[in-house]
Design a protein around this motif. Structure first.
Motif, PDB file in Angstrom:
ATOM      1  N   LEU A   1     -11.409  21.903  17.734  1.00 32.52           N
ATOM      2  CA  LEU A   1     -11.564  23.256  18.270  1.00 32.52           C
ATOM      3  C   LEU A   1     -13.013  23.556  18.604  1.00 32.52           C
ATOM      4  O   LEU A   1     -13.317  24.206  19.598  1.00 32.52           O
ATOM      5  CB  LEU A   1     -11.033  24.274  17.261  1.00 32.52           C
ATOM      6  CG  LEU A   1      -9.497  24.293  17.066  1.00 32.52           C
ATOM      7  CD1 LEU A   1      -9.125  25.193  15.908  1.00 32.52           C
ATOM      8  CD2 LEU A   1      -8.808  24.749  18.336  1.00 32.52           C
TER       9      LEU A   1
ATOM     10  N   PRO B   1      -6.684  19.462   8.718  1.00 33.80           N
ATOM     11  CA  PRO B   1      -7.366  20.708   9.104  1.00 33.80           C
ATOM     12  C   PRO B   1      -8.813  20.489   9.537  1.00 33.80           C
ATOM     13  O   PRO B   1      -9.290  21.156  10.450  1.00 33.80           O
ATOM     14  CB  PRO B   1      -7.281  21.554   7.838  1.00 33.80           C
ATOM     15  CG  PRO B   1      -6.064  21.053   7.135  1.00 33.80           C
ATOM     16  CD  PRO B   1      -6.024  19.584   7.404  1.00 33.80           C
TER      17      PRO B   1
ATOM     18  N   LEU C   1      -1.219  22.778  17.354  1.00 31.67           N
ATOM     19  CA  LEU C   1      -2.010  22.526  16.138  1.00 31.67           C
ATOM     20  C   LEU C   1      -1.130  22.561  14.892  1.00 31.67           C
ATOM     21  O   LEU C   1      -1.238  21.699  14.013  1.00 31.67           O
ATOM     22  CB  LEU C   1      -3.125  23.567  16.025  1.00 31.67           C
ATOM     23  CG  LEU C   1      -4.376  23.356  16.869  1.00 31.67           C
ATOM     24  CD1 LEU C   1      -5.291  24.553  16.743  1.00 31.67           C
ATOM     25  CD2 LEU C   1      -5.097  22.092  16.428  1.00 31.67           C
TER      26      LEU C   1
ATOM     27  N   ARG D   1     -10.026  17.763  11.005  1.00 29.30           N
ATOM     28  CA  ARG D   1      -9.979  17.224  12.366  1.00 29.30           C
ATOM     29  C   ARG D   1      -9.696  18.335  13.373  1.00 29.30           C
ATOM     30  O   ARG D   1     -10.274  18.379  14.460  1.00 29.30           O
ATOM     31  CB  ARG D   1      -8.917  16.127  12.482  1.00 29.30           C
ATOM     32  CG  ARG D   1      -9.338  14.785  11.949  1.00 29.30           C
ATOM     33  CD  ARG D   1      -8.386  13.681  12.411  1.00 29.30           C
ATOM     34  NE  ARG D   1      -7.003  13.939  12.032  1.00 29.30           N
ATOM     35  CZ  ARG D   1      -6.465  13.595  10.880  1.00 29.30           C
ATOM     36  NH1 ARG D   1      -7.207  12.963   9.987  1.00 29.30           N
ATOM     37  NH2 ARG D   1      -5.195  13.849  10.606  1.00 29.30           N
ATOM     38  N   ALA D   2      -8.783  19.230  13.008  1.00 33.13           N
ATOM     39  CA  ALA D   2      -8.484  20.341  13.901  1.00 33.13           C
ATOM     40  C   ALA D   2      -9.706  21.226  14.121  1.00 33.13           C
ATOM     41  O   ALA D   2      -9.975  21.670  15.244  1.00 33.13           O
ATOM     42  CB  ALA D   2      -7.326  21.165  13.337  1.00 33.13           C
TER      43      ALA D   2
ATOM     44  N   LEU E   1      -0.513  19.356  12.422  1.00 32.88           N
ATOM     45  CA  LEU E   1      -0.878  19.368  10.998  1.00 32.88           C
ATOM     46  C   LEU E   1       0.324  19.027  10.123  1.00 32.88           C
ATOM     47  O   LEU E   1       0.202  18.320   9.120  1.00 32.88           O
ATOM     48  CB  LEU E   1      -1.450  20.738  10.629  1.00 32.88           C
ATOM     49  CG  LEU E   1      -2.811  21.084  11.255  1.00 32.88           C
ATOM     50  CD1 LEU E   1      -3.178  22.524  10.965  1.00 32.88           C
ATOM     51  CD2 LEU E   1      -3.888  20.145  10.730  1.00 32.88           C
TER      52      LEU E   1
ATOM     53  N   LEU F   1      -7.295  28.379  12.824  1.00 32.70           N
ATOM     54  CA  LEU F   1      -6.774  27.544  11.731  1.00 32.70           C
ATOM     55  C   LEU F   1      -5.873  28.354  10.815  1.00 32.70           C
ATOM     56  O   LEU F   1      -4.831  27.877  10.353  1.00 32.70           O
ATOM     57  CB  LEU F   1      -7.931  26.927  10.953  1.00 32.70           C
ATOM     58  CG  LEU F   1      -8.732  25.829  11.652  1.00 32.70           C
ATOM     59  CD1 LEU F   1      -9.866  25.348  10.756  1.00 32.70           C
ATOM     60  CD2 LEU F   1      -7.843  24.662  12.040  1.00 32.70           C
TER      61      LEU F   1
ATOM     62  N   ILE G   1      -5.488  17.409  22.372  1.00 29.25           N
ATOM     63  CA  ILE G   1      -5.711  18.093  21.095  1.00 29.25           C
ATOM     64  C   ILE G   1      -4.768  17.530  20.030  1.00 29.25           C
ATOM     65  O   ILE G   1      -5.181  17.204  18.906  1.00 29.25           O
ATOM     66  CB  ILE G   1      -5.519  19.609  21.267  1.00 29.25           C
ATOM     67  CG1 ILE G   1      -6.650  20.196  22.118  1.00 29.25           C
ATOM     68  CG2 ILE G   1      -5.480  20.303  19.905  1.00 29.25           C
ATOM     69  CD1 ILE G   1      -6.439  21.657  22.479  1.00 29.25           C
TER      70      ILE G   1
ATOM     71  N   VAL H   1      -5.790  15.473  16.527  1.00 27.00           N
ATOM     72  CA  VAL H   1      -5.505  16.054  15.211  1.00 27.00           C
ATOM     73  C   VAL H   1      -4.540  15.183  14.416  1.00 27.00           C
ATOM     74  O   VAL H   1      -4.619  15.123  13.183  1.00 27.00           O
ATOM     75  CB  VAL H   1      -4.954  17.483  15.383  1.00 27.00           C
ATOM     76  CG1 VAL H   1      -4.535  18.071  14.040  1.00 27.00           C
ATOM     77  CG2 VAL H   1      -5.998  18.375  16.039  1.00 27.00           C
TER      78      VAL H   1
ATOM     79  N   ARG I   1      -1.305  26.457  22.228  1.00 27.84           N
ATOM     80  CA  ARG I   1      -2.267  25.643  21.480  1.00 27.84           C
ATOM     81  C   ARG I   1      -2.072  25.789  19.981  1.00 27.84           C
ATOM     82  O   ARG I   1      -2.147  24.818  19.222  1.00 27.84           O
ATOM     83  CB  ARG I   1      -3.692  26.045  21.871  1.00 27.84           C
ATOM     84  CG  ARG I   1      -4.769  25.211  21.186  1.00 27.84           C
ATOM     85  CD  ARG I   1      -6.152  25.725  21.526  1.00 27.84           C
ATOM     86  NE  ARG I   1      -6.309  27.106  21.083  1.00 27.84           N
ATOM     87  CZ  ARG I   1      -7.294  27.897  21.476  1.00 27.84           C
ATOM     88  NH1 ARG I   1      -8.190  27.469  22.345  1.00 27.84           N
ATOM     89  NH2 ARG I   1      -7.385  29.137  21.023  1.00 27.84           N
TER      90      ARG I   1
END
Length: 647
Positions: A164, A157, A102, A159-160, A106, A179, A40, A44, A98
């Protein structure tokens, strides 16, 4: 990303309350799901960091995601709640870790600003570090490269949000909430931006985006030579090597690159004596009841070089720190337990190569001609090898090419391009010792434009083997799991032409055989022609860790089959459990989306739940679906048992 969003993310870099999550609970989730969390973070992080820094940063972010305190009741609002519909997020500890991964990923993608203090995540990680090497994931195919390029054009964000949705299988409301918890100011805008990238979520599981399965290459060697520490280390190495050199004019000491001897056990010393090596006669295999490595004769122009053989045995027993050693999974890299068998000793591609066999393993020793460094030692497990499993070994890799040493019972060797099933194979020339001319290795190619396979013929038939990055090439077969056959017919070759490029998913895994099985065929809605469903199962030498791949090939498609699902350690698609079930989301020429699913012939019905609800009798299903819909697929066997899709 807006200025305010940048400030909000950067301001959230300080210590956070662990909320209702205990440190032990979060640590357990981190250990259990570490490969997924690192994947992940890798997806990101901005690709502009470079693959090496993305890999190291992803590992660093995952390892820094634990709570600061042992337990707390505050801060519960910062922890995403458990989603009972998604298996990976049921555990609050995993949800917390997680979210931390994230948030840090970011922040790491934010540019440094003059008037703002830089955050820890924006700097290259102090740990982990790999000195002298650049590490990066294994290269995928053209589809993975195209997806990586499209993701690089998105904001962090976005890409995140895409990750997800695809990797974590979350619905849009949950994506928006996660997010927001990670500090994104406008999650809806990130979700809308992610909608601009085609939903190729299955590619996120590719080795292209796996920062836990890595390749290594050296850094800038010229720059390293200019550093003072390297000069001091080189001077010290010259002094040490000068004291150890014992053979005038040869350049190698008595034991070559081996570490100092640590024991004087008589049995161990006997195993290191080149005079004690087992040597099989040239024609002994013809009178033997066995047909495997135990009857290979000792071949090569250097079988009488005692100094070379002594160095090979010494390095095998005690590889020094300068030896480049590798072993296939499940292969013990320890010293020989007794005198081993000499299979080959000769000069190949500017290297002196020695290949030995101890009944369990094949060991390849290689030293450059005219140099005293760069020794390589490779181990491969080969116990239980039959006539086909012992038909060839990799004797050399150089310049993207590979040479094989063939068994004495091989009558003819040829090379075939699996991607061109109608093209006749080209005969390979072999020298008097059975070493083939060099052929391109498919596992080292940058893209899958061809896939070379070794075709061998002996008195019992023709076999097809391929290089998967190990000493022993893997045998390719085709047919039902209980009745696999060698790839000799046109239909089997056509099938492998669509599957070959997906073999990268099982490379460097200790694979012994790969069998492909056409388990289903269906006519999709609005389409002409038939879609094909295949299952490719890779069995290993060690018996465990087998991998099963479910593949889908749409009618009219010209490229490789689409990877619908894959699993490791499952008996599905094998002799013990000859059944498989998989599904894909497919777009027709009209633009409509469908869920297509297929099971092996022993499925009586299929059922979809979740984002798409449907049921069909038989082993095939085709239902309309919305773009990006997620659903769970379950099948019922003829005996009433329920079986989930391959994953």
């Amino acid at each position: 990303m807006s200025t305010q969003e940048t400030q909000d993310l950067a301001a959230s870099d300080g210590p956070r309350s662990p909320g209702p999550v205990d440190v032990e609970q979060a640590e357990a989730a981190l250990v259990e799901h570490y490969p997924r969390l690192v994947r992940i973070a890798y997806l990101v992080l901005p690709p502009s960091l470079g693959r090496n820094r993305r890999v190291l940063t992803a590992h660093a972010l995952a390892q820094r995601s634990l709570p600061r305190r042992r337990a707390s009741g505050a801060g519960a609002g910062t922890v995403p709640g458990a989603r009972r519909a998604d298996e990976d997020a049921v555990d609050p500890g995993y949800a917390y870790v997680r979210a931390e991964v994230l948030r840090q990923a970011l922040i790491a993608g934010l540019p440094l600003r003059r008037r703002a203090l830089p955050r820890r995540a924006q700097f290259p990680p102090l740990l982990p570090q790999v000195w002298g090497l650049r590490v990066f994931p294994r290269a995928g195919g053209a589809d993975e490269l195209a997806l990586d390029q499209r993701l690089s054009a998105l904001s962090g964000p976005a890409r995140a949000a895409y990750v997800l949705r695809g990797l974590e299988r979350q619905g849009d409301p949950e994506v928006l909430r996660v997010l927001g918890a990670a500090g994104v100011e406008d999650p809806k805008a990130a979700l809308a931006e992610a909608d601009g990238v085609e939903a190729q979520y299955v590619l996120l599981e590719s080795p292209e985006f796996d920062p836990c399965s890595l390749q290594a290459r050296p850094t800038d060697l010229m720059r390293r030579r200019q550093h003072g520490r390297a000069a001091l280390a080189a001077a010290a190495a010259v002094v040490v090597c000068g004291a150890l050199l014992g053979l005038p004019g040869d350049g190698w000491g008595r034991n070559g690159a081996a570490a100092p001897s640590y024991a004087r056990n008589p049995a161990a010393e006997a195993a290191l004596d080149p005079a004690g090596l087992k040597r099989v006669g040239t024609a002994d295999w013809q009178a033997s009841a066995r047909t495997d490595f135990s009857v290979w004769p000792a071949r090569g122009g250097l079988t009488g070089d005692s100094a070379l053989l002594r160095r090979a045995l010494a390095v095998w027993a005690r590889p020094g720190p300068a030896v480049h050693a590798s072993a296939t999974p499940g292969t013990p890299p320890g010293p020989p337990m007794g005198p081993s068998q000499l299979l080959f000793a000769g000069e190949v591609d500017a290297n002196r190569v020695v290949i030995l066999h101890d009944g369990l393993r094949v060991v390849r020793y290689a030293e450059p001609v005219g140099a005293t460094s760069g020794v390589a030692l490779d181990f491969a497990r080969t116990d239980g090898a039959d006539a086909v499993g012992s038909a060839a070994l990799v004797v050399s890799r150089a310049g993207g090419n590979v040479r094989y040493l063939t068994a004495p019972w091989v009558r003819e060797a040829a090379v075939r391009d699996l991607l061109l099933p109608d093209k006749a194979p080209r005969v390979l020339t072999r020298d008097g010792y059975g070493v083939t001319e060099p052929i391109p290795s498919p596992v080292t190619a940058a893209s899958c434009t061809r896939w070379t396979a070794l075709q061998l013929r002996d008195e019992s038939g023709t076999r097809l083997l391929t290089d998967l990055g190990e000493l022993a090439p893997a045998r390719l077969t085709s047919g039902p799991p209980g009745r696999p056959a060698d790839v000799t017919g046109a239909a089997a070759r056509e099938q492998w032409a669509r599957i070959a490029c997906r073999l990268t998913a099982v490379s460097s895994h200790g694979v012994r055989t790969v069998n492909s099985w056409a388990y289903a065929s269906q006519r999709p809605p609005e389409g002409t022609g038939r879609a094909e469903w295949w299952c490719a199962r890779a069995e290993t030498w060690r018996g465990t860790g087998s991998r099963s791949l479910a593949l889908f090939h749409a009618p009219g498609a010209t490229g490789p089959a689409v990877l619908a699902a894959r699993s490791e350690g499952t008996p599905a698609c094998g002799v013990k459990d000859p059944r498989v079930l998989a599904g894909v989301v497919w777009q027709a020429k009209s633009g409509r989306w469908y869920v297509l699913a297929a099971g092996s012939p022993d499925f009586a019905s299929l059922q979809l739940t979740g984002g798409v609800k449907a049921r069909s009798e038989g082993a095939l299903m085709a239902v309309k679906a919305a773009p990006g819909a997620r659903a769970d697929l379950v099948g019922t066997l003829e005996d009433g048992r329920r079986v989930g899709a391959l994953r």
